[in-house]
Design an enzyme around this catalytic site. Structure first.
Site, PDB file in Angstrom:
ATOM      1  N   HIS A  58      11.124  14.147   2.771  1.00 46.31           N
ATOM      2  CA  HIS A  58      11.921  15.204   3.388  1.00 46.31           C
ATOM      3  C   HIS A  58      13.002  15.630   2.401  1.00 46.31           C
ATOM      4  CE1 HIS A  58      10.520  14.534   7.690  1.00 46.31           C
ATOM      5  NE2 HIS A  58       9.928  13.576   6.997  1.00 46.31           N
ATOM      6  N   CYS A  92      11.522  21.270   7.695  1.00 42.77           N
ATOM      7  CA  CYS A  92      12.341  20.569   8.678  1.00 42.77           C
ATOM      8  C   CYS A  92      12.992  21.581   9.618  1.00 42.77           C
ATOM      9  CB  CYS A  92      13.401  19.765   7.939  1.00 42.77           C
ATOM     10  SG  CYS A  92      14.782  19.226   8.943  1.00 42.77           S
ATOM     11  N   GLU A  93      12.859  21.358  10.918  1.00 42.60           N
ATOM     12  CA  GLU A  93      13.420  22.300  11.879  1.00 42.60           C
ATOM     13  C   GLU A  93      14.950  22.202  11.972  1.00 42.60           C
ATOM     14  OE1 GLU A  93      13.155  20.017  16.169  1.00 42.60           O
ATOM     15  OE2 GLU A  93      11.435  21.214  15.541  1.00 42.60           O
ATOM     16  N   HIS A  94      15.522  21.177  11.390  1.00 44.20           N
ATOM     17  CA  HIS A  94      16.975  21.021  11.451  1.00 44.20           C
ATOM     18  C   HIS A  94      17.683  21.758  10.318  1.00 44.20           C
ATOM     19  CE1 HIS A  94      15.737  17.052  13.506  1.00 44.20           C
ATOM     20  NE2 HIS A  94      16.004  17.954  14.422  1.00 44.20           N
ATOM     21  N   HIS A  95      17.056  21.792   9.130  1.00 40.76           N
ATOM     22  CA  HIS A  95      17.710  22.414   7.978  1.00 40.76           C
ATOM     23  C   HIS A  95      16.849  23.477   7.297  1.00 40.76           C
ATOM     24  CE1 HIS A  95      19.420  18.261   8.320  1.00 40.76           C
ATOM     25  NE2 HIS A  95      20.534  18.950   8.272  1.00 40.76           N
ATOM     26  N   CYS A 121      15.362  17.588   2.874  1.00 41.69           N
ATOM     27  CA  CYS A 121      16.690  17.631   3.478  1.00 41.69           C
ATOM     28  C   CYS A 121      17.417  16.310   3.238  1.00 41.69           C
ATOM     29  CB  CYS A 121      16.610  17.935   4.972  1.00 41.69           C
ATOM     30  SG  CYS A 121      15.655  16.748   5.934  1.00 41.69           S
ATOM     31  N   GLN A 180       8.649  15.378  11.655  1.00 48.21           N
ATOM     32  CA  GLN A 180       7.424  14.658  11.298  1.00 48.21           C
ATOM     33  C   GLN A 180       6.825  13.971  12.516  1.00 48.21           C
ATOM     34  OE1 GLN A 180       7.590  12.391   7.646  1.00 48.21           O
ATOM     35  NE2 GLN A 180       6.039  10.949   8.360  1.00 48.21           N
TER      36      GLN A 180
END
Length: 205
Positions: A163, A94-97, A165, A135
Site C-alpha cells: 500500500h 486505497c479508498e482512504h487516500h 499510502c 484490501q
C-alpha cells in the site's frame, strides 16, 4: 453468500457522474491547492489527461463480475479437484487516500460440475481492483462473486499487496506487504483444504 454480495452495493450509475469538464475543473482546483499554476505550459493538458486516466484506472465501476463469470463449462471429464490461478497482478487504489495498491491475487476453487475459463478469474480480480478499495473488501468481493456465480464446493482467495499510502506518507515504510485471505465452503470448514491451498501457493514460487 447473497448477503455478502449485497454488503458491497453497486456503485452509482453513470447518470450520477459529473461531466468531463467538471472533472477537469476539479483537477485544476487540486493543482491550485497544491501550489501549482494549472495554466502553465506543462500542466495545461494535465486536467484532461488525469480525467482520462481516472476513467481507465476506475473502469471497474462500469463492469459487473457476474457478467464476466456468466459462462461456465460443464465438460470437465469428472474433474473435481482444486483449480488455482496464482500470482495475478493487479493495481488498485486505497479508498482512504486514493493512493495505489500494488499486489498479486491468488484464487482457487473446488469445482462442483462446472468450471470457469481461467482468464475470467483474472478479469474478476481486475474488476474489483479498478475501484477504490480496502484490501480486506477486495479479497471478500472476489470470493463472493465466484461463489455466488459458480456455486463451487469452496473458494479460497489470498491477496498480497503493498500500500503506497503506507510507503509514501504516514509511517513511510517501504516494502511492507499486507496479506489477506477469504475462504468459503470446504476451504472454510476443512483445515486440510486450507493447508493444501497454502502448499500449492508455495510450490515453484
Amino acid at each position: 453468500m447473497d448477503a455478502i454480495i449485497k454488503s458491497f452495493p453497486a456503485p452509482s450509475g453513470v447518470d450520477d457522474r459529473p461531466t468531463q469538464k467538471e472533472a477537469e475543473d476539479a483537477v485544476r482546483v487540486l493543482l491550485r491547492w497544491a501550489g501549482e499554476d494549472p495554466d502553465r505550459e506543462g500542466l495545461r493538458d494535465t486536467p484532461a489527461r488525469v480525467a482520462k486516466s481516472y476513467r481507465e484506472l476506475f473502469s471497474g465501476y462500469d463492469l459487473a463480475a457476474e457478467d464476466v463469470l456468466g459462462r461456465t463449462f460443464e465438460e470437465v471429464s469428472g474433474y473435481d479437484d482444486m483449480v488455482l490461478v496464482k500470482d495475478i497482478p493487479f493495481f488498485s487504489h486505497c479508498e482512504h487516500h486514493m493512493v495505489p495498491i500494488i499486489g498479486h491475487a491468488h484464487v482457487a476453487y473446488l469445482p462442483q460440475g462446472r468450471v470457469l475459463g481461467l482468464s475470467k478469474i483474472a478479469r474478476v480480480v481486475d474488476i474489483f481492483g479498478r475501484r477504490l478499495q480496502t484490501q480486506e473488501s477486495m479479497t471478500a468481493q472476489i470470493a463472493a462473486a465466484i461463489d455466488d456465480t459458480l456455486r463451487p464446493r469452496g473458494v479460497a482467495v489470498m491477496i498480497e499487496a503493498e500500500h503506497l499510502c503506507m510507503a509514501m506518507r504516514g509511517v513511510q515504510k517501504q516494502g511492507a506487504t499486507t496479506l489477506t485471505t477469504t475462504f468459503t465452503g470446504v476451504f472454510k470448514s476443512d483445515p486440510a483444504e486450507q493447508a493444501r491451498f497454502m502448499t500449492f501457493l508455495r510450490t515453484q514460487r
